[in-house]
Design a protein around this motif. Structure first.
Motif: not given
Length: 214
Positions: A91, A94, A124
């Motif tokens: 991601s 995060a 994430a």
């Protein structure tokens, strides 16, 4: 932000910062000076740094998983597969600090977040959750059926720019690998340095060779 706003106010251009400043100066009730700065900062963070991190992570993943890149080139997988798998396992944003519990939050199994406690939202985490994605949750695999992630947020907080982000990602990746079919990392993957933040997820730099070494 204050310096940027001052420069753009003195020398407006055809950009969103100048447009926001014009709206602020035309009618002060639409945006306060602080809201103006916060909005520009949000656009910079959400629309620029996240995009940079996405490309960084996607390119790194494909160059370190040549078999996966070959699947895209052969048509057995799509750029959408690459986009969602990158967003799942890496991601670009995060974590986002901080939110605070306005009341006690019972998470079950004897875990309670007390009122007033800070909460770090970790986007994430869901993508790497083995209970959701199995034991291979931390592995980059564009063929996996379930690529669920929270990189674009959720519900009323779903990213307004998700559509254009996907378009930018598709055009950017497809054009890059079409133009430079021999693209390769110029350093060992282990030598890539992460950003010194737990908020954004990317590297300080991504050195590559555009053409094959003779």
């Amino acid at each position: 932000m204050a310096e940027l706003i001052a420069k753009k106010r003195a020398n407006p251009a055809q950009d969103i910062t100048s447009d926001l400043i014009a709206a602020r100066d035309e009618d002060g009730s639409r945006l306060s000076e602080q809201e103006l700065a916060d909005t520009i900062f949000a656009i910079l963070g959400a629309g620029s740094e996240t995009t940079i991190n996405f490309f960084d992570n996607a390119i790194t993943a494909l160059l370190t998983h040549p078999g996966q890149l070959a699947l895209v080139r052969s048509g057995e997988a799509t750029w959408n597969d690459v986009i969602d798998e990158t967003l799942r396992v890496e991601s670009p944003l995060a974590s986002l600090p901080l939110r605070y519990a306005v009341e006690d939050i019972d998470l079950g199994e004897g875990v309670t977040i007390p009122q007033g406690e800070p909460i770090l939202v970790n986007y994430a985490a869901i993508g790497r959750d083995p209970s959701l994605h199995g034991e291979s949750a931390c592995e980059f695999d564009i063929t996996r059926a379930d690529k669920e992630h929270l990189s674009f947020g959720y519900g009323p907080h779903f990213c307004l720019g998700a559509g254009i982000a996907r378009l930018v990602a598709t055009i950017g990746l497809s054009t890059l690998f079409e133009r430079y079919p021999d693209l390769s990392l110029a350093v060992d993957p282990a030598d890539l340095e992460p950003l010194s933040t737990f908020i954004m997820n990317g590297h300080r730099a991504l050195p590559v060779r555009l053409n094959a070494v003779a």
